[in-house]
Design a protein around this motif. Structure first.
Motif, PDB file in Angstrom:
ATOM      1  N   ALA A 150       7.878  -3.888 -15.299  1.00 34.65           N
ATOM      2  CA  ALA A 150       8.558  -4.101 -16.541  1.00 34.65           C
ATOM      3  C   ALA A 150       7.904  -4.966 -17.424  1.00 34.65           C
ATOM      4  CB  ALA A 150       9.937  -4.262 -16.311  1.00 34.65           C
ATOM      5  N   ARG A 151       7.685  -6.165 -16.696  1.00 34.61           N
ATOM      6  CA  ARG A 151       7.014  -7.308 -17.616  1.00 34.61           C
ATOM      7  C   ARG A 151       5.779  -6.956 -17.931  1.00 34.61           C
ATOM      8  NH1 ARG A 151      10.313 -10.633 -13.941  1.00 34.61           N
ATOM      9  NH2 ARG A 151       8.190 -10.863 -12.611  1.00 34.61           N
ATOM     10  N   MET A 152       4.629  -6.199 -17.009  1.00 33.21           N
ATOM     11  CA  MET A 152       3.519  -6.002 -17.223  1.00 33.21           C
ATOM     12  C   MET A 152       3.513  -4.860 -18.365  1.00 33.21           C
ATOM     13  SD  MET A 152       1.698  -5.641 -13.422  1.00 33.21           S
ATOM     14  CE  MET A 152       1.099  -7.000 -12.653  1.00 33.21           C
ATOM     15  N   VAL A 175       4.190 -13.956 -10.536  1.00 31.58           N
ATOM     16  CA  VAL A 175       4.436 -14.440  -9.204  1.00 31.58           C
ATOM     17  C   VAL A 175       5.473 -14.142  -8.711  1.00 31.58           C
ATOM     18  CG1 VAL A 175       4.841 -16.729  -8.188  1.00 31.58           C
ATOM     19  CG2 VAL A 175       3.004 -16.595  -9.810  1.00 31.58           C
ATOM     20  N   VAL A 176       5.505 -13.798  -7.443  1.00 30.82           N
ATOM     21  CA  VAL A 176       6.677 -13.265  -6.476  1.00 30.82           C
ATOM     22  C   VAL A 176       6.687 -14.299  -5.307  1.00 30.82           C
ATOM     23  CG1 VAL A 176       7.829 -11.441  -5.006  1.00 30.82           C
ATOM     24  CG2 VAL A 176       6.750 -10.865  -7.442  1.00 30.82           C
ATOM     25  N   PHE A 177       7.575 -14.918  -5.259  1.00 26.64           N
ATOM     26  CA  PHE A 177       7.668 -15.766  -3.818  1.00 26.64           C
ATOM     27  C   PHE A 177       7.994 -15.039  -2.644  1.00 26.64           C
ATOM     28  CE2 PHE A 177       8.096 -19.205  -7.266  1.00 26.64           C
ATOM     29  CZ  PHE A 177       6.995 -19.885  -7.000  1.00 26.64           C
ATOM     30  N   VAL A 178       7.520 -15.354  -1.407  1.00 23.08           N
ATOM     31  CA  VAL A 178       7.975 -14.721  -0.118  1.00 23.08           C
ATOM     32  C   VAL A 178       8.653 -15.824   0.702  1.00 23.08           C
ATOM     33  CG1 VAL A 178       7.265 -13.581   1.711  1.00 23.08           C
ATOM     34  CG2 VAL A 178       6.111 -12.901  -0.363  1.00 23.08           C
ATOM     35  N   THR A 179       9.690 -15.936   1.107  1.00 21.64           N
ATOM     36  CA  THR A 179      10.273 -17.088   1.744  1.00 21.64           C
ATOM     37  C   THR A 179      10.877 -16.621   2.974  1.00 21.64           C
ATOM     38  OG1 THR A 179      11.482 -19.062   1.560  1.00 21.64           O
ATOM     39  CG2 THR A 179      12.019 -17.036   0.341  1.00 21.64           C
ATOM     40  N   ALA A 180      11.458 -17.444   3.873  1.00 19.97           N
ATOM     41  CA  ALA A 180      11.974 -17.317   5.011  1.00 19.97           C
ATOM     42  C   ALA A 180      13.572 -17.333   4.936  1.00 19.97           C
ATOM     43  CB  ALA A 180      11.730 -18.298   6.144  1.00 19.97           C
ATOM     44  N   GLN A 224      12.668  -3.476  -5.585  1.00 23.92           N
ATOM     45  CA  GLN A 224      13.235  -4.303  -6.675  1.00 23.92           C
ATOM     46  C   GLN A 224      12.426  -5.180  -7.379  1.00 23.92           C
ATOM     47  OE1 GLN A 224      16.684  -6.745  -5.822  1.00 23.92           O
ATOM     48  NE2 GLN A 224      17.608  -5.489  -7.227  1.00 23.92           N
ATOM     49  N   ALA A 225      11.754  -5.931  -6.808  1.00 28.49           N
ATOM     50  CA  ALA A 225      10.875  -6.867  -7.477  1.00 28.49           C
ATOM     51  C   ALA A 225       9.779  -6.341  -8.073  1.00 28.49           C
ATOM     52  CB  ALA A 225      10.441  -7.949  -6.272  1.00 28.49           C
ATOM     53  N   LEU A 226       9.128  -5.112  -7.439  1.00 27.17           N
ATOM     54  CA  LEU A 226       7.881  -4.458  -8.043  1.00 27.17           C
ATOM     55  C   LEU A 226       8.553  -3.980  -9.341  1.00 27.17           C
ATOM     56  CD1 LEU A 226       6.197  -2.833  -5.087  1.00 27.17           C
ATOM     57  CD2 LEU A 226       5.591  -4.922  -6.230  1.00 27.17           C
ATOM     58  N   GLN A 227       9.676  -3.334  -9.472  1.00 28.94           N
ATOM     59  CA  GLN A 227      10.039  -2.694 -10.578  1.00 28.94           C
ATOM     60  C   GLN A 227      10.216  -3.970 -11.817  1.00 28.94           C
ATOM     61  OE1 GLN A 227      13.886  -1.096  -9.573  1.00 28.94           O
ATOM     62  NE2 GLN A 227      13.039   0.820  -8.980  1.00 28.94           N
ATOM     63  N   LYS A 238       0.796  -1.204   0.005  1.00 26.04           N
ATOM     64  CA  LYS A 238       0.178  -0.130  -0.025  1.00 26.04           C
ATOM     65  C   LYS A 238       1.013   1.312  -0.003  1.00 26.04           C
ATOM     66  CE  LYS A 238      -3.785   2.136   2.559  1.00 26.04           C
ATOM     67  NZ  LYS A 238      -4.755   1.886   3.451  1.00 26.04           N
ATOM     68  N   ARG A 239       2.157   1.132   0.676  1.00 23.28           N
ATOM     69  CA  ARG A 239       2.854   2.197   0.837  1.00 23.28           C
ATOM     70  C   ARG A 239       3.745   2.699  -0.641  1.00 23.28           C
ATOM     71  NH1 ARG A 239       5.199   0.632   4.961  1.00 23.28           N
ATOM     72  NH2 ARG A 239       7.085  -0.464   4.215  1.00 23.28           N
ATOM     73  N   LEU A 240       4.174   1.375  -1.060  1.00 27.57           N
ATOM     74  CA  LEU A 240       5.185   1.339  -2.286  1.00 27.57           C
ATOM     75  C   LEU A 240       4.362   1.533  -3.586  1.00 27.57           C
ATOM     76  CD1 LEU A 240       7.794  -1.128  -0.792  1.00 27.57           C
ATOM     77  CD2 LEU A 240       7.888   1.586  -0.877  1.00 27.57           C
ATOM     78  N   TRP A 241       3.211   0.841  -3.649  1.00 31.15           N
ATOM     79  CA  TRP A 241       2.277   0.994  -4.991  1.00 31.15           C
ATOM     80  C   TRP A 241       0.913   1.261  -4.618  1.00 31.15           C
ATOM     81  CZ3 TRP A 241       2.914  -3.762  -9.053  1.00 31.15           C
ATOM     82  CH2 TRP A 241       2.318  -3.391 -10.165  1.00 31.15           C
ATOM     83  N   PRO A 242       0.569   2.484  -4.269  1.00 32.55           N
ATOM     84  CA  PRO A 242      -0.820   2.894  -3.750  1.00 32.55           C
ATOM     85  C   PRO A 242      -1.727   2.376  -4.754  1.00 32.55           C
ATOM     86  CG  PRO A 242       0.927   4.679  -3.435  1.00 32.55           C
ATOM     87  CD  PRO A 242       1.568   3.630  -4.272  1.00 32.55           C
TER      88      PRO A 242
END
Length: 251
Positions: A119-121, A79-84, A112-115, A22-26
């Motif tokens: 770009a792909r979108m 898809v972006v994976f979130v991992t420990a 970085q991931a959102l950029q 919400k903060r980085l891509w409102p």
């Protein structure tokens, strides 16, 4: 407006990621925040978001299993994976150029991931091929031991062997099990049945329909957006939603 789904079985990381986005891509609309892999898959089919953040380790279906299902659709999401930290999959993700963020998600890494996602979108550059290849290597097609389906028929509990099932069809309350010799109603939602069935045998053709692929006789394209299947020795015609029409490509 771009849409996204977040899936994590822990509330803290799920809400942290929601707040960061919400903060980085409102402008990004979060259409679902799923609490496990089974819900993530069902929520994706309901909302078809353009972007999915998937925790790797979730009950029911893991994030990678959900991503593999998505990668086989006609128009899969980013898809972006979130991992420990220390997850064994990190080196494979890096080699496969697949986006991921470590928990707790830091703004710099998420940006970085959102950029890359944006770009792909904007260029329509697909992530699908690299993601599908990576997941095929990491997750060979599972063939779990399928347990009998238990259905109440009056005072009797009938055990239905999965191989005898022709198709499952769900509504908001029950799942109809049509099998060789009869049919029954069970209270288990279709999305929960998916986790225990062999995806090579049982094909999901619609959010509410799951069919034994060995019982399919043919698929007929009605028009540009509509398709249905016929079954061997039966009169029913079952719908194939747009998302799953890629299963029937011809050879």
């Amino acid at each position: 407006m771009s849409t996204a789904l977040i899936a994590d079985d822990e509330e803290g990381p799920r809400e942290q990621l929601r707040a960061a986005l919400k903060r980085l891509w409102p402008e990004l609309e979060i259409v679902a925040a799923s609490e496990n892999g089974v819900d993530a898959w069902d929520d994706y089919l309901a909302h078809e978001p353009a972007l999915c953040f998937l925790d790797i380790r979730m009950p029911g279906l893991s994030g990678m299993e959900v991503a593999r299902r998505m990668s086989e659709l006609a128009a899969p999401p980013q898809v972006v994976f979130v991992t420990a930290y220390g997850d064994h999959a990190l080196s494979a993700f890096e080699a496969g150029a697949v986006d991921y963020c470590l928990k707790p998600v830091e703004d710099a890494r998420l940006v970085q991931a959102l950029q890359r996602v944006r770009a792909r979108m904007s260029s329509a550059a697909p992530q699908t091929a690299a993601l599908h290849k990576l997941l095929q290597q990491m997750l060979p097609s599972p063939k779990p031991a399928m347990r009998p389906i238990q259905a109440s028929l009056g005072r009797e509990i009938k055990l239905i062997a999965p191989d005898e099932v022709i198709y499952f069809e769900s509504d908001s309350r029950y799942t109809r099990v049509v099998y060789q010799g009869g049919e029954a109603l069970i209270r288990t939602p279709l999305k929960e049945l998916l986790a225990g069935l062999d995806a090579e045998v049982f094909w999901q053709l619609h959010r509410s329909v799951l069919v034994n692929s060995r019982c399919i006789a043919s698929a007929l394209r009605v028009d540009e957006s509509s398709m249905h299947i016929t079954l061997k020795g039966r009169d029913e015609k079952l719908p194939v939603s747009r998302q799953f029409q890629g299963l029937f490509k011809g050879q």
